[in-house]
Design a protein around this motif. Structure first.
Motif, PDB file in Angstrom:
ATOM      1  N   ILE A 461       0.831  -1.209   0.000  1.00 25.15           N
ATOM      2  CA  ILE A 461       0.000   0.000   0.000  1.00 25.15           C
ATOM      3  C   ILE A 461       0.865   1.260   0.000  1.00 25.15           C
ATOM      4  O   ILE A 461       0.586   2.231  -0.700  1.00 25.15           O
ATOM      5  CB  ILE A 461      -0.956   0.007   1.213  1.00 25.15           C
ATOM      6  N   PHE A 462       1.941   1.228   0.787  1.00 25.86           N
ATOM      7  CA  PHE A 462       2.821   2.400   0.860  1.00 25.86           C
ATOM      8  C   PHE A 462       3.795   2.458  -0.321  1.00 25.86           C
ATOM      9  O   PHE A 462       4.105   3.538  -0.831  1.00 25.86           O
ATOM     10  CB  PHE A 462       3.606   2.396   2.174  1.00 25.86           C
ATOM     11  N   PHE A 463       4.290   1.326  -0.758  1.00 29.64           N
ATOM     12  CA  PHE A 463       5.308   1.301  -1.806  1.00 29.64           C
ATOM     13  C   PHE A 463       4.750   1.709  -3.167  1.00 29.64           C
ATOM     14  O   PHE A 463       5.338   2.523  -3.888  1.00 29.64           O
ATOM     15  CB  PHE A 463       5.937  -0.093  -1.913  1.00 29.64           C
ATOM     16  N   SER A 464       3.624   1.143  -3.529  1.00 27.22           N
ATOM     17  CA  SER A 464       3.129   1.252  -4.900  1.00 27.22           C
ATOM     18  C   SER A 464       2.901   2.675  -5.405  1.00 27.22           C
ATOM     19  O   SER A 464       3.371   3.022  -6.497  1.00 27.22           O
ATOM     20  CB  SER A 464       1.853   0.421  -5.043  1.00 27.22           C
ATOM     21  N   PRO A 465       2.205   3.563  -4.663  1.00 26.40           N
ATOM     22  CA  PRO A 465       1.950   4.902  -5.225  1.00 26.40           C
ATOM     23  C   PRO A 465       3.198   5.754  -5.381  1.00 26.40           C
ATOM     24  O   PRO A 465       3.229   6.652  -6.224  1.00 26.40           O
ATOM     25  CB  PRO A 465       0.999   5.537  -4.189  1.00 26.40           C
ATOM     26  N   GLY A 466       4.222   5.520  -4.573  1.00 26.10           N
ATOM     27  CA  GLY A 466       5.420   6.351  -4.614  1.00 26.10           C
ATOM     28  C   GLY A 466       6.607   5.660  -5.244  1.00 26.10           C
ATOM     29  O   GLY A 466       6.906   5.836  -6.434  1.00 26.10           O
TER      30      GLY A 466
END
Length: 581
Positions: A461-466
């Motif tokens: 969840i945290f890795f994918s958008p950034g």
């Protein structure tokens, strides 16, 4: 290193999708090229599930950790070569030809893998697939970036990231669909040829990048395509900026064809762009993402889930969240900017890796005890190493036994109760299953297993958008036009080399120092990545591609990344005068 930021239209996300009605031509270019991202994602995800069944078909693969790592990492080795050669092919023959070559190589590799009758032939097919993926990984975002209007460029390049994660999600669905089909992994790997064939057909009817055409002196063709991409009131400015950018480069060398490594290093704007671009690509891998994507089902098994099918189903959750995160990136990339997304992403990644490290520590120190009574129930199959010791064992010690390797047959009452340590082979596994017991060879039963799945989900969840999408976006827009192909190739090569190192060492590390310490190392690297982003990565939100070079001329360390910073832009001739150190 921080540069100026031009105001970006806050409705970029809405404009990206309303473009389907206003100018479907741009979306057609973006999504056709983005299938290269789908291939990238599919190959990343499919091997994680296929590997579970390849181990079942080839006993030597099941016994040898290095052979499992080789099946995964030979594709990455091929991708390193593909990305390195892809930079030269892009500059020499164009973005479109590069994608066609990538599709051909990927299709050949998929056919070879599906027909493989030995690990060696399977590895050969993985090399071909890797060559195709490596070329596509750096060409797709480059093509989309050069064929996109500036104010929605980030959103459109993010569609490539979405298709990468969508390909990963699709691969897990296909893995799950073929778990009970004859040939299991052959279908999983062979079906990858379909999107490659589709993109080959689509790209055969699409034009070359207008910026590449203009750079090669084909101005009329380039201008005709730009008229299809930009509204009539904007196309004149775009053509003028492109003309000035190319003229400045020609003045610099007196020719448009001479490029060498020394020139890349000596040119200030290129050097700064490479530091940011290559650094982001390296850190993207060393924070551990592809250990999750390549080995997600294996990690789930390490957390205490025995069934291949259950491991694949739970991995599907993380893959779906990865695709969802890419959609979030499309929405925010042109609103909040690249740098803010990176910082938010890395803070969450650090937190998630801390959770995973703690969970796996608890799992390894609280595994079920080995019962001599339970083990004697399978008298002829008891692990020889366990029979020769007088001290008490737990499940983790049992799984670490070698010559021969051993597995844990859980109690029929409760999987957390004391169980049996038995020799690991298919006959013993079947014997354990016949009594309604669970059979473990990768990880031990644990009451903390679900927390590990939650930790993996948080990580994605945290890795994918950034960190999942922004490095590719930054690399598609941060380099001067003259050096864009070769610099993009260097950055993509750095990404794949880092990918290879992580993929080839992950299982070995988990065996040598434990899963908990492995994730802790990734967490420490993520902290370094956060400081790197704060110091070295500029904000390129809303800047026309030709303006990025001007922005890199002014070097200012801006730790207050949430504040906008204005930069006085220079005429290309003035930029050129100061371009060398």
């Amino acid at each position: 290193m921080e540069g100026g930021v031009l105001d970006s239209d806050p409705s970029a996300f809405n404009e990206c999708f309303s473009l389907a009605w206003k100018n479907p031509y741009v979306l057609r270019l973006a999504f056709s090229a983005g299938i290269g991202g789908l291939l990238f994602g599919y190959d990343t995800g499919v091997i994680s599930g296929a590997l579970l069944y390849i181990r079942d078909d080839f006993s030597e693969v099941d016994r040898k950790t290095w052979l499992q790592e080789s099946i995964v990492s030979t594709a990455i080795a091929g991708a390193i070569i593909g990305a390195a050669v892809g930079g030269w092919v892009n500059d020499r023959f164009g973005r479109r030809i590069s994608l066609l070559v990538a599709d051909f190589l990927f299709f050949i590799g998929a056919v070879v893998m599906a027909a493989a009758n030995s690990p060696k032939l399977l590895i050969l097919g993985r090399v071909f697939v890797g060559l195709g993926v490596g070329m596509a990984s750096m060409t797709s975002p480059l093509y989309i970036s050069e064929a996109s209007p500036a104010k929605i460029r980030g959103a459109l390049v993010s569609t490539n990231g979405f298709l990468i994660t969508g390909g990963q999600f699709l691969s897990y669905l296909i893995n799950l669909a073929f778990t009970k089909a004859p040939g299991t992994w052959r279908w999983m790997l062979g079906i990858a040829g379909v999107p490659a064939l589709l993109q080959f057909i689509l790209m055969a009817y699409l034009p070359e990048s207008p910026r590449w055409l203009y750079r090669k002196g084909k101005e009329e063709e380039a201008i005709a395509i730009l008229h299809k991409i930009y509204p009539s009131n904007e196309v004149g400015n775009e053509i003028q900026e492109l003309k000035e950018s190319v003229e400045a480069e020609v003045r610099e060398e007196g020719t448009s064809e001479k490029i060498n490594l020394l020139k890349l290093i000596k040119t200030k704007t290129v050097r700064r762009g490479l530091i940011a671009g290559v650094g982001l690509q390296i850190f993207q891998q060393f924070v551990g993402i592809n250990t999750v994507m390549y080995y997600s089902p294996t990690i789930v098994q390490l957390a205490g889930f025995a069934s291949n099918r259950v491991a694949l189903a739970l991995s599907l959750i993380t893959s779906g969240l990865n695709a969802l995160g890419s959609i979030v990136s499309i929405y925010f990339i042109d609103r909040t900017g690249r740098k803010k997304l990176l910082i938010f992403s890395l803070c969450g990644v650090i937190l998630s890796l801390g959770v995973l490290s703690a969970v796996f520590h608890q799992t390894s120190t609280h595994s079920p005890i080995i019962s001599k009574v339970e083990s004697s129930h399978f008298a002829n199959s008891t692990c020889p190493a366990f029979q020769s010791v007088s001290t008490s064992w737990d499940c983790m010690k049992c799984l670490k036994a070698s010559s021969p390797s051993c597995g844990f047959c859980a109690s029929s009452i409760n999987k957390l109760y004391p169980g049996a340590c038995l020799e690991s082979n298919n006959n013993v596994k079947d014997e354990c299953h016949k009594e309604g017991r669970l059979w473990y060879t990768k990880g031990c039963p644990s009451k903390f297993g679900w927390i590990a799945v939650v930790g993996l989900a948080l990580y994605i969840i945290f890795f994918s958008p950034g960190m999942g999408t922004v490095p590719w976006i930054v690399n598609s827009e941060i380099y001067p036009l003259r050096f864009r192909g070769i610099c993009g190739g260097i950055a993509a090569t750095a990404n794949w080399i880092s990918n290879l190192i992580v993929a080839q060492s992950f299982l070995t590390l988990t065996q040598a120092i434990g899963t908990s310490m492995t994730f802790l190392i990734f967490g420490v690297i993520s902290v370094f990545a956060l400081f790197f982003v704060l110091i070295c990565v500029p904000e390129t939100k809303g800047l026309p591609i030709e303006e990025v070079e001007k922005m890199l001329e002014k070097r200012v360390l801006q730790f207050k990344f949430w504040k906008k910073m204005s930069v006085k832009t220079k005429h290309p001739a003035e930029v050129q005068k100061n371009s060398d150190v």
